[in-house]
Design a protein around this motif. Sequence first.
Motif, mmCIF file in Angstrom:
data_model
loop_
_atom_site.group_PDB
_atom_site.id
_atom_site.type_symbol
_atom_site.label_atom_id
_atom_site.label_comp_id
_atom_site.label_asym_id
_atom_site.label_seq_id
_atom_site.Cartn_x
_atom_site.Cartn_y
_atom_site.Cartn_z
ATOM 1 N N MET A 127 0.827 -1.176 0.000
ATOM 2 C CA MET A 127 0.000 0.000 0.000
ATOM 3 C C MET A 127 0.876 1.246 0.000
ATOM 4 S SD MET A 127 -1.471 2.647 1.976
ATOM 5 C CE MET A 127 -0.917 2.263 3.571
ATOM 6 N N GLN A 128 1.958 1.213 0.736
ATOM 7 C CA GLN A 128 2.828 2.379 0.788
ATOM 8 C C GLN A 128 3.454 2.677 -0.574
ATOM 9 O OE1 GLN A 128 5.210 0.983 4.089
ATOM 10 N NE2 GLN A 128 4.196 2.410 5.477
ATOM 11 N N GLY A 129 3.785 1.646 -1.324
ATOM 12 C CA GLY A 129 4.339 1.848 -2.660
ATOM 13 C C GLY A 129 3.316 2.426 -3.612
ATOM 14 N N ILE A 130 2.084 1.973 -3.512
ATOM 15 C CA ILE A 130 1.016 2.504 -4.370
ATOM 16 C C ILE A 130 0.743 3.956 -3.995
ATOM 17 C CG2 ILE A 130 -1.417 2.229 -5.043
ATOM 18 C CD1 ILE A 130 -0.887 -0.838 -4.233
ATOM 19 N N TYR A 131 0.720 4.243 -2.711
ATOM 20 C CA TYR A 131 0.558 5.608 -2.213
ATOM 21 C C TYR A 131 1.665 6.504 -2.790
ATOM 22 C CZ TYR A 131 0.777 9.431 1.210
ATOM 23 O OH TYR A 131 0.840 10.662 1.816
ATOM 24 N N GLN A 132 2.897 6.033 -2.704
ATOM 25 C CA GLN A 132 4.031 6.796 -3.225
ATOM 26 C C GLN A 132 3.865 7.041 -4.724
ATOM 27 O OE1 GLN A 132 7.823 5.161 -2.080
ATOM 28 N NE2 GLN A 132 8.960 6.445 -3.506
ATOM 29 N N LEU A 149 1.554 -7.410 -5.731
ATOM 30 C CA LEU A 149 0.642 -6.323 -5.373
ATOM 31 C C LEU A 149 1.074 -4.993 -5.977
ATOM 32 C CD1 LEU A 149 -0.125 -7.026 -1.607
ATOM 33 C CD2 LEU A 149 -1.631 -7.382 -3.571
ATOM 34 N N LEU A 150 2.337 -4.653 -5.830
ATOM 35 C CA LEU A 150 2.823 -3.360 -6.315
ATOM 36 C C LEU A 150 2.724 -3.268 -7.837
ATOM 37 C CD1 LEU A 150 4.158 -0.624 -5.605
ATOM 38 C CD2 LEU A 150 6.363 -1.756 -5.965
ATOM 39 N N LYS A 151 3.329 -4.224 -8.508
ATOM 40 C CA LYS A 151 3.354 -4.171 -9.975
ATOM 41 C C LYS A 151 1.974 -4.382 -10.573
ATOM 42 C CE LYS A 151 8.144 -5.621 -10.190
ATOM 43 N NZ LYS A 151 9.065 -6.712 -10.476
ATOM 44 N N GLY A 152 1.207 -5.310 -10.023
ATOM 45 C CA GLY A 152 -0.129 -5.572 -10.542
ATOM 46 C C GLY A 152 -1.061 -4.393 -10.381
ATOM 47 N N THR A 153 -1.051 -3.778 -9.204
ATOM 48 C CA THR A 153 -1.941 -2.644 -8.956
ATOM 49 C C THR A 153 -1.578 -1.463 -9.839
ATOM 50 O OG1 THR A 153 -2.283 -3.362 -6.667
ATOM 51 C CG2 THR A 153 -2.826 -1.076 -7.190
ATOM 52 N N ILE A 154 -0.310 -1.145 -9.931
ATOM 53 C CA ILE A 154 0.098 0.009 -10.732
ATOM 54 C C ILE A 154 -0.128 -0.256 -12.220
ATOM 55 C CG2 ILE A 154 2.085 1.401 -11.442
ATOM 56 C CD1 ILE A 154 3.030 1.217 -8.480
ATOM 57 N N ILE A 181 8.273 2.494 -10.942
ATOM 58 C CA ILE A 181 8.021 1.363 -10.042
ATOM 59 C C ILE A 181 9.325 0.833 -9.450
ATOM 60 C CG2 ILE A 181 7.206 -1.025 -9.900
ATOM 61 C CD1 ILE A 181 5.093 -0.353 -11.962
ATOM 62 N N GLY A 182 10.364 0.763 -10.244
ATOM 63 C CA GLY A 182 11.652 0.253 -9.749
ATOM 64 C C GLY A 182 12.205 1.105 -8.619
ATOM 65 N N ALA A 183 12.088 2.418 -8.731
ATOM 66 C CA ALA A 183 12.571 3.316 -7.675
ATOM 67 C C ALA A 183 11.732 3.159 -6.409
ATOM 68 C CB ALA A 183 12.543 4.759 -8.160
ATOM 69 N N ILE A 184 10.431 3.025 -6.587
ATOM 70 C CA ILE A 184 9.548 2.828 -5.433
ATOM 71 C C ILE A 184 9.886 1.509 -4.751
ATOM 72 C CG2 ILE A 184 7.154 2.392 -4.758
ATOM 73 C CD1 ILE A 184 6.352 4.369 -7.033
ATOM 74 N N GLN A 185 10.040 0.482 -5.539
ATOM 75 C CA GLN A 185 10.360 -0.839 -5.009
ATOM 76 C C GLN A 185 11.684 -0.794 -4.239
ATOM 77 O OE1 GLN A 185 10.120 -3.740 -8.101
ATOM 78 N NE2 GLN A 185 10.364 -5.457 -6.715
ATOM 79 N N ALA A 186 12.684 -0.167 -4.809
ATOM 80 C CA ALA A 186 13.994 -0.080 -4.151
ATOM 81 C C ALA A 186 13.885 0.677 -2.827
ATOM 82 C CB ALA A 186 14.997 0.605 -5.070
ATOM 83 N N HIS A 187 13.095 1.737 -2.812
ATOM 84 C CA HIS A 187 12.909 2.522 -1.584
ATOM 85 C C HIS A 187 12.246 1.682 -0.492
ATOM 86 C CE1 HIS A 187 10.555 5.318 0.991
ATOM 87 N NE2 HIS A 187 11.733 5.905 1.055
#
Length: 130
Positions: A1-6, A38-43, A14-20
């Motif tokens: 959820m935090q990655g989607i929020y970001q 979740l992150l990649k699928g949602t975005i 997405i790669g930068a968010i994932q790394a963070h």
Amino acid sequence: MQGIYQWLLSAEDIGAIQAHIETSPGFDKADRSHFDTLLKGTISQASALEAILLPSLDRPLNLLSPVERAILMQATFELKDLQEIPYRVVINEAVELAKNFGGTDGYKYVNGVLDRIAPSVRPHEVRPAG
């Protein structure tokens, strides 16, 4: 959820968010595969997920709290694409996220929206009220 929020706030890669997020405390205990899904699928499905959500919202997407929007998008992705997770579990987890990260009564809104969309996304599992 935090990655989607970001992603919603910054439209960052997405790669930068994932790394963070992977450097966040406690990430080492996370299910990496589930996180990636979740992150990649949602975005990647953001437009389709928002189209599912729109009829059940009482306001335009851009007027939702970014936290609640991220939670609703992630939960809609789970309802739609992760059929192995019972719909009640998806909704409960979304409500808990909203209680922890959202506004005072945001969890009630999240619960109501997901209760409205679940029958259309999981008709085999959910019987519509009425």
